[in-house]
Design a protein around this motif. Structure first.
Motif, PDB file in Angstrom:
ATOM      1  N   LEU A 236      -5.203  -7.204   2.628  1.00  0.00           N
ATOM      2  CA  LEU A 236      -4.609  -7.056   3.964  1.00  0.00           C
ATOM      3  C   LEU A 236      -5.336  -7.909   4.988  1.00  0.00           C
ATOM      4  N   GLY A 237      -6.675  -7.883   4.957  1.00  0.00           N
ATOM      5  CA  GLY A 237      -7.438  -8.656   5.935  1.00  0.00           C
ATOM      6  C   GLY A 237      -7.112 -10.134   5.881  1.00  0.00           C
ATOM      7  N   ALA A 238      -7.034 -10.687   4.661  1.00  0.00           N
ATOM      8  CA  ALA A 238      -6.716 -12.107   4.514  1.00  0.00           C
ATOM      9  C   ALA A 238      -5.281 -12.394   4.947  1.00  0.00           C
ATOM     10  N   ALA A 239      -4.348 -11.477   4.631  1.00  0.00           N
ATOM     11  CA  ALA A 239      -2.942 -11.686   4.995  1.00  0.00           C
ATOM     12  C   ALA A 239      -2.743 -11.631   6.501  1.00  0.00           C
ATOM     13  N   VAL A 240      -3.420 -10.718   7.170  1.00  0.00           N
ATOM     14  CA  VAL A 240      -3.267 -10.579   8.626  1.00  0.00           C
ATOM     15  C   VAL A 240      -3.744 -11.831   9.343  1.00  0.00           C
ATOM     16  N   ILE A 241      -4.895 -12.339   8.967  1.00  0.00           N
ATOM     17  CA  ILE A 241      -5.447 -13.498   9.671  1.00  0.00           C
ATOM     18  C   ILE A 241      -4.729 -14.789   9.276  1.00  0.00           C
ATOM     19  N   PHE A 242      -4.401 -14.953   7.999  1.00  0.00           N
ATOM     20  CA  PHE A 242      -3.698 -16.166   7.572  1.00  0.00           C
ATOM     21  C   PHE A 242      -2.238 -16.133   8.010  1.00  0.00           C
ATOM     22  N   ASN A 243      -1.609 -14.949   7.928  1.00  0.00           N
ATOM     23  CA  ASN A 243      -0.252 -14.703   8.433  1.00  0.00           C
ATOM     24  C   ASN A 243       0.767 -15.689   7.871  1.00  0.00           C
ATOM     25  N   ASP A 244       0.837 -15.729   6.545  1.00  0.00           N
ATOM     26  CA  ASP A 244       1.768 -16.620   5.862  1.00  0.00           C
ATOM     27  C   ASP A 244       2.857 -15.788   5.184  1.00  0.00           C
ATOM     28  N   GLU A 245       4.067 -16.327   5.155  1.00  0.00           N
ATOM     29  CA  GLU A 245       5.201 -15.572   4.599  1.00  0.00           C
ATOM     30  C   GLU A 245       4.976 -15.209   3.132  1.00  0.00           C
ATOM     31  N   LYS A 246       4.453 -16.137   2.353  1.00  0.00           N
ATOM     32  CA  LYS A 246       4.198 -15.880   0.941  1.00  0.00           C
ATOM     33  C   LYS A 246       3.183 -14.754   0.749  1.00  0.00           C
ATOM     34  N   ALA A 247       2.134 -14.761   1.572  1.00  0.00           N
ATOM     35  CA  ALA A 247       1.123 -13.706   1.480  1.00  0.00           C
ATOM     36  C   ALA A 247       1.715 -12.341   1.792  1.00  0.00           C
ATOM     37  N   TRP A 248       2.614 -12.278   2.770  1.00  0.00           N
ATOM     38  CA  TRP A 248       3.241 -11.008   3.133  1.00  0.00           C
ATOM     39  C   TRP A 248       4.261 -10.578   2.085  1.00  0.00           C
ATOM     40  N   ASP A 249       4.982 -11.535   1.492  1.00  0.00           N
ATOM     41  CA  ASP A 249       5.962 -11.192   0.458  1.00  0.00           C
ATOM     42  C   ASP A 249       5.301 -10.534  -0.749  1.00  0.00           C
ATOM     43  N   ASP A 250       4.105 -10.969  -1.084  1.00  0.00           N
ATOM     44  CA  ASP A 250       3.394 -10.423  -2.247  1.00  0.00           C
ATOM     45  C   ASP A 250       2.469  -9.265  -1.901  1.00  0.00           C
ATOM     46  N   GLN A 251       2.385  -8.901  -0.629  1.00  0.00           N
ATOM     47  CA  GLN A 251       1.395  -7.922  -0.190  1.00  0.00           C
ATOM     48  C   GLN A 251       1.553  -6.568  -0.876  1.00  0.00           C
ATOM     49  N   TRP A 252       2.790  -6.165  -1.137  1.00  0.00           N
ATOM     50  CA  TRP A 252       3.006  -4.847  -1.744  1.00  0.00           C
ATOM     51  C   TRP A 252       2.325  -4.739  -3.113  1.00  0.00           C
ATOM     52  N   ILE A 253       2.237  -5.860  -3.836  1.00  0.00           N
ATOM     53  CA  ILE A 253       1.589  -5.848  -5.148  1.00  0.00           C
ATOM     54  C   ILE A 253       0.135  -5.397  -5.027  1.00  0.00           C
ATOM     55  N   PHE A 254      -0.515  -5.797  -3.924  1.00  0.00           N
ATOM     56  CA  PHE A 254      -1.942  -5.546  -3.752  1.00  0.00           C
ATOM     57  C   PHE A 254      -2.235  -4.183  -3.112  1.00  0.00           C
ATOM     58  N   TRP A 255      -1.164  -3.407  -2.889  1.00  0.00           N
ATOM     59  CA  TRP A 255      -1.327  -2.013  -2.485  1.00  0.00           C
ATOM     60  C   TRP A 255      -0.835  -1.074  -3.589  1.00  0.00           C
ATOM     61  N   VAL A 256       0.357  -1.332  -4.084  1.00  0.00           N
ATOM     62  CA  VAL A 256       0.917  -0.461  -5.119  1.00  0.00           C
ATOM     63  C   VAL A 256       0.083  -0.533  -6.397  1.00  0.00           C
ATOM     64  N   GLY A 257      -0.260  -1.750  -6.828  1.00  0.00           N
ATOM     65  CA  GLY A 257      -1.037  -1.905  -8.052  1.00  0.00           C
ATOM     66  C   GLY A 257      -2.383  -1.197  -8.017  1.00  0.00           C
ATOM     67  N   PRO A 258      -3.215  -1.480  -7.009  1.00  0.00           N
ATOM     68  CA  PRO A 258      -4.511  -0.800  -6.950  1.00  0.00           C
ATOM     69  C   PRO A 258      -4.419   0.714  -6.822  1.00  0.00           C
ATOM     70  N   PHE A 259      -3.442   1.220  -6.084  1.00  0.00           N
ATOM     71  CA  PHE A 259      -3.337   2.669  -5.937  1.00  0.00           C
ATOM     72  C   PHE A 259      -2.903   3.324  -7.251  1.00  0.00           C
ATOM     73  N   ILE A 260      -1.999   2.672  -7.986  1.00  0.00           N
ATOM     74  CA  ILE A 260      -1.611   3.214  -9.291  1.00  0.00           C
ATOM     75  C   ILE A 260      -2.798   3.170 -10.246  1.00  0.00           C
ATOM     76  N   GLY A 261      -3.510   2.035 -10.279  1.00  0.00           N
ATOM     77  CA  GLY A 261      -4.677   1.917 -11.148  1.00  0.00           C
ATOM     78  C   GLY A 261      -5.744   2.944 -10.827  1.00  0.00           C
ATOM     79  N   ALA A 262      -5.973   3.184  -9.532  1.00  0.00           N
ATOM     80  CA  ALA A 262      -6.973   4.172  -9.118  1.00  0.00           C
ATOM     81  C   ALA A 262      -6.555   5.583  -9.524  1.00  0.00           C
ATOM     82  N   ALA A 263      -5.263   5.888  -9.385  1.00  0.00           N
ATOM     83  CA  ALA A 263      -4.771   7.218  -9.756  1.00  0.00           C
ATOM     84  C   ALA A 263      -4.927   7.450 -11.263  1.00  0.00           C
ATOM     85  N   ILE A 264      -4.586   6.444 -12.061  1.00  0.00           N
ATOM     86  CA  ILE A 264      -4.722   6.582 -13.523  1.00  0.00           C
ATOM     87  C   ILE A 264      -6.196   6.782 -13.905  1.00  0.00           C
TER      88      ILE A 264
END
Length: 290
Positions: A236-264
């Motif tokens: 999130l920190g890198a996406a907010v400061i860089f503010n690029d469309e590609k970074a935001w399009d893929d951002q959900w991967i870097f929240w959903v993936g880690p939270f699922i991995g942490a839960a497992i």
């Protein structure tokens, strides 16, 4: 499992050389009136700021040293720290920062770690939410410092933002983040297990070392796929400061993936390895027989 569910030696009481801490309450409003709570938030904020500053600066420095068009070009494509050095930067900083902050905040420095510990009832909901806010703010400020000091290089080399690499689909990226975060959070649980602490109490540096090494190993495996997130605040920190469309399009991967991995990881450690479900069932059966 039979080893973990201790049988009574005398009087039906288990004999253990360690003590499991009681589960954290779901809501604990008394924390809001304690200085130690706010001190922990400050520690998480500063640690995540330093983590992002050093690591993103390392990524940008490496790219500038291997870019033939850059003034910092080292003369050949093998100049710079390489992927191995980047992985060491991430793992080494986690080792350092967990060692420094473990006694203050627990040294989470990652919303996925906080989420996993919350599911295991190691922290309350209020503390978990506030930790995540502090971590995300720290990450944004850390990347902001990188941009302030290296503005030209920062924009040229995409600000160290996490993005899915060409040739990989979103499912592959999500799977890489899930497995990578599982490795990290599973290591956190194992390194901080009360049983291990009782056995290895003479080695106070032990817990941060495997945690940092887990981060290092996961980066080696997943940098070519996603740039390695396994830390939603970092992404999130890198996406907010860089503010690029590609970074935001893929951002959900870097929240959903880690939270699922942490839960497992939390479920696996607490209910399989530590057999909490079996203990609870055994306690229920004992009380039913009274």
């Amino acid at each position: 499992m039979a080893k973990d569910i201790e049988t009574a030696a005398q009087g039906g009481l288990p004999h253990k050389d360690y003590h499991d801490p009681p589960p954290a309450p779901l809501f604990d409003s008394t924390e809001l009136g304690k200085w130690s709570f706010y001190r922990a938030l400050i520690a998480e904020f500063v640690a995540t700021l330093l983590f992002l500053y050093i690591t993103v600066l390392t990524v940008i420095g490496y790219k500038s040293q291997t870019d033939p068009t850059s003034p910092g070009y080292g003369g050949d494509a093998c100049s710079g720290v390489g992927i191995l050095g980047i992985a060491w930067a991430f793992g080494g900083m986690i080792f350092i920062l967990v060692y420094c902050t473990a006694g203050i905040s627990g040294g989470h420095i990652n919303p996925a770690v906080t989420f996993g510990l919350f599911l295991a009832r190691k922290v309350s909901l209020i503390r978990a939410i506030m930790y995540m806010v502090a971590q995300c703010l720290g990450a944004i400020c850390g990347v902001g410092l990188v941009k302030a000091f290296q503005s030209s290089y920062y924009n040229r080399y995409k600000g160290g933002a996490n993005m899915l690499a060409d040739g990989y689909n979103k499912g592959t990226g999500l799977g890489a983040e899930i497995i990578g975060t599982f490795v990290l959070v599973y290591t956190v649980f194992s390194a901080t297990d009360p049983k291990r602490n009782a056995r290895d109490s003479h080695v106070p540096v032990l817990a941060p070392l495997p945690i940092g090494f887990a981060v290092f190993m996961v980066h080696l495996a997943t940098i070519p796929i996603t740039g390695t997130g396994i830390n939603p605040a970092r992404s999130l920190g890198a996406a907010v400061i860089f503010n690029d469309e590609k970074a935001w399009d893929d951002q959900w991967i870097f929240w959903v993936g880690p939270f699922i991995g942490a839960a497992i990881a939390a479920i696996y450690h607490q209910y399989v390895l530590r057999a909490q479900a079996a203990k609870a069932l055994g306690s229920f059966r004992s009380s039913s027989n009274l």
